[in-house]
Design an enzyme around this catalytic site. Sequence first.
Site, PDB file in Angstrom:
ATOM      1  N   GLU A 135       0.867  -1.185   0.000  1.00  0.00           N
ATOM      2  CA  GLU A 135       0.000   0.000   0.000  1.00  0.00           C
ATOM      3  C   GLU A 135       0.899   1.229   0.000  1.00  0.00           C
ATOM      4  O   GLU A 135       2.106   1.131   0.240  1.00  0.00           O
ATOM      5  CB  GLU A 135      -0.899  -0.022   1.248  1.00  0.00           C
ATOM      6  CG  GLU A 135      -1.820  -1.240   1.257  1.00  0.00           C
ATOM      7  CD  GLU A 135      -2.846  -1.232   2.386  1.00  0.00           C
ATOM      8  OE1 GLU A 135      -2.867  -0.268   3.188  1.00  0.00           O
ATOM      9  OE2 GLU A 135      -3.628  -2.194   2.437  1.00  0.00           O
ATOM     10  N   SER A 140       7.736  -2.398   2.951  1.00  0.00           N
ATOM     11  CA  SER A 140       8.490  -3.413   3.710  1.00  0.00           C
ATOM     12  C   SER A 140       7.734  -3.829   4.974  1.00  0.00           C
ATOM     13  O   SER A 140       7.731  -4.999   5.354  1.00  0.00           O
ATOM     14  CB  SER A 140       9.861  -2.845   4.104  1.00  0.00           C
ATOM     15  OG  SER A 140      10.575  -2.464   2.951  1.00  0.00           O
ATOM     16  N   ILE A 165       0.836  -2.309  -7.858  1.00  0.00           N
ATOM     17  CA  ILE A 165       0.309  -3.624  -8.220  1.00  0.00           C
ATOM     18  C   ILE A 165       0.633  -3.955  -9.687  1.00  0.00           C
ATOM     19  O   ILE A 165       0.145  -3.294 -10.608  1.00  0.00           O
ATOM     20  CB  ILE A 165      -1.217  -3.693  -7.957  1.00  0.00           C
ATOM     21  CG1 ILE A 165      -1.487  -3.346  -6.478  1.00  0.00           C
ATOM     22  CG2 ILE A 165      -1.770  -5.059  -8.320  1.00  0.00           C
ATOM     23  CD1 ILE A 165      -0.680  -4.149  -5.457  1.00  0.00           C
ATOM     24  N   ILE A 344      31.190  -2.930 -20.889  1.00  0.00           N
ATOM     25  CA  ILE A 344      31.911  -3.642 -21.948  1.00  0.00           C
ATOM     26  C   ILE A 344      31.516  -3.106 -23.331  1.00  0.00           C
ATOM     27  O   ILE A 344      32.328  -3.087 -24.250  1.00  0.00           O
ATOM     28  CB  ILE A 344      31.669  -5.171 -21.817  1.00  0.00           C
ATOM     29  CG1 ILE A 344      32.443  -5.681 -20.590  1.00  0.00           C
ATOM     30  CG2 ILE A 344      32.068  -5.930 -23.074  1.00  0.00           C
ATOM     31  CD1 ILE A 344      32.127  -7.099 -20.194  1.00  0.00           C
ATOM     32  N   GLY A 346      30.922  -0.068 -23.878  1.00  0.00           N
ATOM     33  CA  GLY A 346      31.405   1.312 -23.969  1.00  0.00           C
ATOM     34  C   GLY A 346      30.259   2.287 -24.224  1.00  0.00           C
ATOM     35  O   GLY A 346      29.150   2.104 -23.718  1.00  0.00           O
ATOM     36  N   GLU A 370       9.094  -7.811  -4.138  1.00  0.00           N
ATOM     37  CA  GLU A 370       8.870  -9.006  -3.289  1.00  0.00           C
ATOM     38  C   GLU A 370       9.823  -9.050  -2.099  1.00  0.00           C
ATOM     39  O   GLU A 370      10.386 -10.100  -1.768  1.00  0.00           O
ATOM     40  CB  GLU A 370       8.901 -10.289  -4.139  1.00  0.00           C
ATOM     41  CG  GLU A 370       7.748 -10.277  -5.136  1.00  0.00           C
ATOM     42  CD  GLU A 370       7.408 -11.606  -5.753  1.00  0.00           C
ATOM     43  OE1 GLU A 370       7.704 -12.656  -5.146  1.00  0.00           O
ATOM     44  OE2 GLU A 370       6.818 -11.589  -6.843  1.00  0.00           O
ATOM     45  N   THR A 372      12.565  -5.997  -0.436  1.00  0.00           N
ATOM     46  CA  THR A 372      13.837  -5.434  -0.892  1.00  0.00           C
ATOM     47  C   THR A 372      14.983  -6.333  -0.416  1.00  0.00           C
ATOM     48  O   THR A 372      14.795  -7.189   0.459  1.00  0.00           O
ATOM     49  CB  THR A 372      14.048  -4.021  -0.311  1.00  0.00           C
ATOM     50  OG1 THR A 372      14.206  -4.151   1.106  1.00  0.00           O
ATOM     51  CG2 THR A 372      12.885  -3.094  -0.631  1.00  0.00           C
TER      52      THR A 372
END
Length: 390
Positions: A135, A140, A165, A344, A346, A370, A372
């Site tokens: 919400e 958490s 959601i 890699i 660049g 789902e 942290t």
Amino acid sequence: MPDRAPQPVDRQLPTDEARDLISLVRDIAQREIAPKAAEEEDAGRFPREVFTLLSESGLLGLPYDSEYGGGDQPYEVYLQVLEELAAVRLTVGLGVSVHTLSSYALAAYGTKQQQVEHLPAMLGGGLLGAYCLSEPSSGSDAASLRTRAVRDGDDWVITGTKAWITHGGIADFYTVMARTGEEGPRGITAFLVPGDAAGLSAAAPEKKMGMKGSPTAQVHFDGVRIRDERRIGDEGQGFAIALSALDSGRLGIAACAIGVAQAALDEAVTYATERRQFGKPIADFQGLRFMLADMATQIEAGRALYLAAARLRDAGRPFAKQAAMAKLHCTDTAMRVTTDAVQILGGYGYTADFPAERFMREAKVLQIVEGTNQIQRMVIARHLAGPEGR
Ligand SMILES: Cc1cc2nc3c(=O)[nH]c(=O)nc-3n(C[C@H](O)[C@H](O)[C@H](O)COP(=O)(O)OP(=O)(O)OC[C@H]3O[C@@H](n4cnc5c(N)ncnc54)[C@H](O)[C@@H]3O)c2cc1C
């Protein structure tokens, strides 16, 4: 063509059926998902037709009972399917994972009658699910959620707002955790709410850094009335159901993360063997060779970790600690590997002409959803040292 084009991942699969399943998924991924992935992500288009195809192909209910339209597959196989899908487009891989998470409450805690009535359409009937725990003021700290469900005769009336959601506004069913009693985790109950319920509406999708094709929206419940037959489990059992679903869901996130990381590594290897500087392929420079070696090693370790957790789950053994470890390790790996892939490539890596930057933006969200990665560490530490503040 590069000297050594990346080969498909050589997977250890338990059955011929599982090998056929992976071949089918690779075929769908290459034919139906990959060609439009970059363009549709850019445009923020959700590929609903891909989910319809996945459902028709029996790929939206893989880890569930075939009696109810599922695929009877062990988690070890289902997760590798997710990895393959996420490697081509995270919106699809994560979407399948969220759909599976949304179906979990009913599949694991529903009555036989509820399962017979609803599960076949959810698992193989083309429906798409959403999971409503977060919400605006409780992420958490999910147990502090405020959405209320109030009993009214044989009905429940749900009022409140869910946030973030996945599939909000486009889902056919919503698994909703709402407060029916006291404050805290014991006052929460789970419900199965149809997407077309009167009083249910969604806000405009959030404007996100990545995974733009996957709608993430607030969902408003304005006096949504549903029958008590749509309550899942006992009153007050909802938070335990939600956490149990997340133990399995986290394995899905881990598998998606390894898919994104593998795609980034493949891109980096292809580029490094083609791009020449100082008269030779940049893949000849030890500085880059060691980066590629580290990326590949982290990916293999992540895959082994999520598969070990899945095999515990498949054997009916406790796996919550290992699932949290897999989510933590695989998503941190995806962030590191995708960041290195951009390096890699660049300057080209920093443009939308190559998918490396999309992989990097996709990886970031996996460290957040789902639970942290800070929350994963709390879960792991609780298994090691018991609850805080004893
Ligand atoms: C793209 C996307 C899709 C999502 N899909 C869904 C969905 O389908 N269904 C659903 O219910 N939710 C969904 N979420 C919500 C997601 O689960 C939450 O964003 C997540 O749980 C974090 O909550 P929060 O955003 O409120 O952050 P907060 O909880 O406010 O956290 C903010 C920061 O504080 C840290 N923190 C918080 N508490 C602690 C602590 N005790 N110790 C250390 N650090 C702490 C966090 O790790 C984070 O870094 C989605 C989110 C996103 C971005």
